[in-house]
Design a protein around this motif. Structure first.
Motif, short mmCIF file in Angstrom:
data_model
loop_
_atom_site.label_atom_id
_atom_site.label_comp_id
_atom_site.label_asym_id
_atom_site.label_seq_id
_atom_site.Cartn_x
_atom_site.Cartn_y
_atom_site.Cartn_z
N GLY A 52 -3.91 5.26 3.11
CA GLY A 52 -2.69 5.65 2.42
C GLY A 52 -1.82 6.55 3.27
O GLY A 52 -0.60 6.37 3.36
N ASP A 53 -2.44 7.52 3.94
CA ASP A 53 -1.69 8.43 4.81
C ASP A 53 -1.16 7.68 6.03
O ASP A 53 -0.02 7.92 6.47
N TYR A 54 -1.98 6.78 6.59
CA TYR A 54 -1.53 6.00 7.74
C TYR A 54 -0.30 5.17 7.36
O TYR A 54 0.71 5.14 8.09
N ALA A 55 -0.38 4.48 6.23
CA ALA A 55 0.70 3.61 5.81
C ALA A 55 1.97 4.40 5.55
O ALA A 55 3.08 3.97 5.90
N ARG A 56 1.81 5.56 4.95
CA ARG A 56 2.98 6.38 4.63
C ARG A 56 3.71 6.82 5.89
O ARG A 56 4.94 6.77 5.99
N SER A 57 2.96 7.23 6.90
CA SER A 57 3.59 7.70 8.13
C SER A 57 4.28 6.56 8.87
O SER A 57 5.39 6.74 9.40
N LEU A 58 3.67 5.39 8.90
CA LEU A 58 4.29 4.25 9.57
C LEU A 58 5.52 3.76 8.81
O LEU A 58 6.53 3.37 9.41
N SER A 78 -11.69 -4.13 11.30
CA SER A 78 -11.47 -2.69 11.13
C SER A 78 -10.42 -2.35 10.08
O SER A 78 -10.24 -1.18 9.75
N GLY A 79 -9.70 -3.34 9.57
CA GLY A 79 -8.73 -3.08 8.51
C GLY A 79 -7.27 -3.16 8.94
O GLY A 79 -6.40 -2.62 8.25
N LYS A 80 -6.98 -3.86 10.03
CA LYS A 80 -5.59 -3.95 10.51
C LYS A 80 -4.70 -4.62 9.46
O LYS A 80 -3.60 -4.15 9.18
N THR A 81 -5.18 -5.73 8.90
CA THR A 81 -4.38 -6.46 7.90
C THR A 81 -4.18 -5.61 6.65
O THR A 81 -3.09 -5.60 6.07
N THR A 82 -5.21 -4.91 6.24
CA THR A 82 -5.09 -4.03 5.07
C THR A 82 -4.02 -2.98 5.29
O THR A 82 -3.18 -2.72 4.41
N LEU A 83 -4.00 -2.37 6.46
CA LEU A 83 -3.01 -1.34 6.75
C LEU A 83 -1.61 -1.93 6.79
O LEU A 83 -0.66 -1.36 6.25
N MET A 84 -1.45 -3.10 7.44
CA MET A 84 -0.12 -3.70 7.51
C MET A 84 0.41 -4.06 6.12
O MET A 84 1.60 -3.89 5.83
N ARG A 85 -0.47 -4.53 5.26
CA ARG A 85 -0.04 -4.85 3.90
C ARG A 85 0.38 -3.59 3.16
O ARG A 85 1.37 -3.59 2.42
N ALA A 86 -0.35 -2.49 3.36
CA ALA A 86 0.02 -1.23 2.71
C ALA A 86 1.36 -0.72 3.22
O ALA A 86 2.16 -0.18 2.45
N VAL A 87 1.63 -0.91 4.51
CA VAL A 87 2.92 -0.52 5.08
C VAL A 87 4.03 -1.33 4.44
O VAL A 87 5.06 -0.79 4.01
N ARG A 88 3.85 -2.63 4.35
CA ARG A 88 4.91 -3.48 3.79
C ARG A 88 5.19 -3.12 2.33
O ARG A 88 6.34 -3.08 1.90
N GLU A 89 4.12 -2.88 1.57
CA GLU A 89 4.31 -2.56 0.15
C GLU A 89 5.04 -1.23 -0.03
O GLU A 89 5.66 -1.00 -1.07
N GLY A 90 4.97 -0.35 0.97
CA GLY A 90 5.65 0.93 0.86
C GLY A 90 7.11 0.91 1.28
O GLY A 90 7.83 1.90 1.10
N LEU A 91 7.58 -0.20 1.84
CA LEU A 91 8.96 -0.28 2.30
C LEU A 91 9.92 -0.48 1.14
O LEU A 91 9.60 -1.14 0.15
N ASP A 92 11.13 0.07 1.28
CA ASP A 92 12.19 -0.09 0.28
C ASP A 92 12.74 -1.51 0.38
O ASP A 92 13.34 -1.87 1.41
N PRO A 93 12.60 -2.34 -0.65
CA PRO A 93 13.06 -3.73 -0.55
C PRO A 93 14.57 -3.88 -0.41
O PRO A 93 15.06 -4.93 -0.01
N ALA A 94 15.32 -2.84 -0.75
CA ALA A 94 16.78 -2.90 -0.59
C ALA A 94 17.19 -2.66 0.85
O ALA A 94 18.27 -3.09 1.27
N ARG A 95 16.33 -1.99 1.61
CA ARG A 95 16.69 -1.63 2.99
C ARG A 95 15.90 -2.39 4.04
O ARG A 95 16.17 -2.27 5.24
N THR A 96 14.92 -3.17 3.62
CA THR A 96 14.08 -3.89 4.59
C THR A 96 13.85 -5.32 4.13
O THR A 96 13.68 -5.59 2.94
N ILE A 97 13.82 -6.22 5.09
CA ILE A 97 13.44 -7.61 4.85
C ILE A 97 12.08 -7.80 5.52
O ILE A 97 11.98 -7.82 6.74
N GLY A 98 11.05 -7.89 4.72
CA GLY A 98 9.70 -8.01 5.25
C GLY A 98 9.37 -9.46 5.61
O GLY A 98 9.62 -10.38 4.81
#
Length: 566
Positions: free
Chosen positions: A22-28, A49-69
């Motif tokens: 959660g902290d990793y995703a928030r910072s990225l 090691s969880g690379k895909t899990t982290l990337m998914r958490a990063v994407r879910e934290g992005l503002d959909p109005a400001r980012t196209i994932g």
């Protein structure tokens, strides 16, 4: 106990951001949304090691109005002739999805703050991306000499070259106009006509995304590239090369998950120096033969401005990992309790390193669940004990001894516990130095002690082989026969038992069909058979030590096949 309701743990990204993710995703996420959008993040981690899990958490934290994932799985498209094409198509699709009006509700375009102008512009840019993909295909067709490829390539360049804000679309030639070739020669004289399809593609993408940002504001395209280290070397490097096309475009951020060590080896293999000595002009070679002209580390630094090394899961986090797996898989109460108590007790011994690989833990749990589903009457602690021993690299000698000697090995361990330190060495000299950690695991009161009380070890061993090995019991039988062969060769003169063992072994190996090293195995068996036959017919073996070494090597090859899951 009824195991019918037990679930396996699917190898998908974790739904809960545990283990500090959660902290990793928030910072990225903050870095992506607040920094100038023209960089690449490399999420480096080993397999599982969880690379895909982290990337998914990063994407879910992005503002959909400001980012196209954009999610691009490199492995899925590896058979494409040019991976840039599916990458472009994935970006096109994501822009259409971002702009598409959603049903009324919290997920609608208006609700997330996307203006109508931005939506329309995104659709227009998606169209340009589609034209670029088509033009790239035109360039590929011309390269391989397909019929009408020159005309196709020309029309593609013309269509792309015409892209300007409010520019009319290119139209086909009317009747009576010059022929295709003369028209191409005439129109290519236009100083603004792109001579290269690839240059036209680059210019069109640059202009299109620049226009999009002028209309939509600070909206950024965030491309998540996953499974890169699952690709073959050529595919992995092609994706990295394709990414370079976008590095000059403001508004793009790439987030790539990869095993850094694997990709660096791909790169260094690709850029090996062909020189073997001084060049013809007397100048020194660029590098020694076989040395990389460019190191993998140097290449990675040029691609990724933001390196993020995913920290391994520490052993003390095992409880948190199991809780996350339990939650994500929605385990029933009985299985959840079994996981927290019985399975956890064995896992504490299975994990021999200071860090834990989440995927290996899933595989361990799944192997247990499947075996108990197949034979629910087995003692679960014995099943887990055998799996634990098989997963510990430093306990490999015990793992092989269980196969080779079965109940005799368990009796020797019981004798050691009863005060006879020579019992294991008497069975096999290689077992003289069993790790102390293994003997502790098998002591009374420890979870592994149930193995020493197993009444029908073969039932457990064969059941486990069926669920984990391609050749199952056949390979286990061959290993046991190889152990019998070594026993028969232990004395000064080979016994009749050794001759019978080698011939039985030859028959067993023949049934393994297409396993790796089949021919090598058969030749080794034939050599031993000839030597033993000579002894049986009254001859002598000049070097019995060589025969014994051949038998040891043969057993080692069979062990390696089983270890790799042949």
């Amino acid at each position: 106990m009824d195991y019918s309701a037990y679930r396996i743990l699917v190898d998908t990204p974790a739904a809960t951001a545990a283990l500090g993710f959660g902290d990793y995703a928030r910072s990225l996420t903050e870095a992506i949304e607040t920094s100038a959008p023209q960089f690449a993040i490399g999420i480096f981690g080993s397999w599982g090691s969880g690379k895909t899990t982290l990337m998914r958490a990063v994407r879910e934290g992005l503002d959909p109005a400001r980012t196209i994932g954009v999610e691009f799985s490199a492995w899925r498209y590896e058979k494409e002739e040019q991976l840039l094409i599916p990458l472009l198509d994935t970006i096109r699709e994501a822009m259409v999805e971002w702009a598409r009006p959603a049903p009324a509700g919290p997920a609608s375009a208006a609700a997330v703050g996307i203006t109508e102008g931005a939506r329309q512009k995104a659709l227009a840019v998606a169209g340009v991306v589609g034209k670029v993909a088509t033009s790239m295909i035109a360039g590929m067709s011309l390269k391989v000499g397909l019929p009408q490829a020159l005309e196709f390539s020309f029309e593609a360049s013309k269509a792309l070259g015409a892209f300007r804000e409010n520019a009319p679309a290119a139209s086909p030639p009317a009747a009576g106009q010059p022929t295709s070739m003369s028209r191409q020669v005439s129109e290519r004289a236009d100083p603004d006509f792109p001579q290269s399809v690839y240059h036209a593609c680059f210019r069109s993408l640059r202009d299109a995304f620049s226009s999009f940002r002028e209309t939509a504001g600070d909206v950024r395209v965030v491309v998540f590239v996953d499974d890169l280290d699952r690709c073959l070397p050529a595919g992995a490097l092609e994706v990295l090369e394709a990414m370079k096309l976008f590095f000059d475009f403001e508004g793009f951020v790439f987030v790539v998950g990869l095993d850094r060590g694997i990709v660096e080896r791909f790169i260094e293999h690709r850029y090996l120096s062909p020189h073997t000595g001084p060049r013809a002009d007397g100048a020194p070679a660029h590098g020694p033969a076989g040395a990389p002209l460019l190191t993998g580390g140097e290449y990675i630094k040029k691609i990724f401005q933001v390196p993020f090394n995913l920290a391994p899961v520490r052993l003390v986090q095992l409880h948190e990992l199991l809780a996350a797996l339990e939650h994500d898989a929605r385990l029933g109460p009985e299985q959840a309790t079994d996981l927290r108590t019985r399975v956890r007790a064995h896992l504490d011994y299975m994990v021999s390193e200071p860090t834990v690989n989440p995927r290996e833990v899933k595989r361990y749990i799944n192997a247990y669940v499947i075996q108990m589903k197949i034979k629910g009457g087995l003692d679960p602690d014995v099943v887990l004990a055998l799996q634990t021993i098989a997963n510990r690299r430093d306990w490999e000698s015990a793992n092989q001894a269980l196969v080779a000697y079965g109940a005799e090995f368990l009796q020797a361990v019981r004798d050691v516990q009863a005060g006879d330190p020579s019992a294991l060495a008497a069975l096999d000299p290689e077992l003289q130095a069993l790790p102390r950690s293994l003997l502790e695991y098998l002591e009374p009161g420890r979870p592994g002690h149930a193995l020493l009380q197993a009444h029908n070890l073969d039932e457990y061993l064969y059941s486990g082989e069926v669920s984990t090995q391609s050749f199952g019991p056949l390979l286990l039988d061959a290993l046991r026969q190889a152990a019998q062969l070594r026993r028969g060769l232990a004395g000064d003169v080979p016994t009749q038992q050794a001759l019978e063992s080698v011939r039985t072994l030859d028959s067993m190996v023949g049934r393994l069909e297409s396993v790796p090293q089949m021919q090598v195995l058969r030749r080794s068996i034939a050599d031993i058979d000839r030597a033993l036959s000579a002894v049986a017919s009254g001859g002598s073996v000049e070097d019995l030590g060589a025969v014994r070494r051949d038998a040891i090597e043969l057993q080692a090859m069979l062990r390696d096949l089983r270890r790799r899951g042949a």
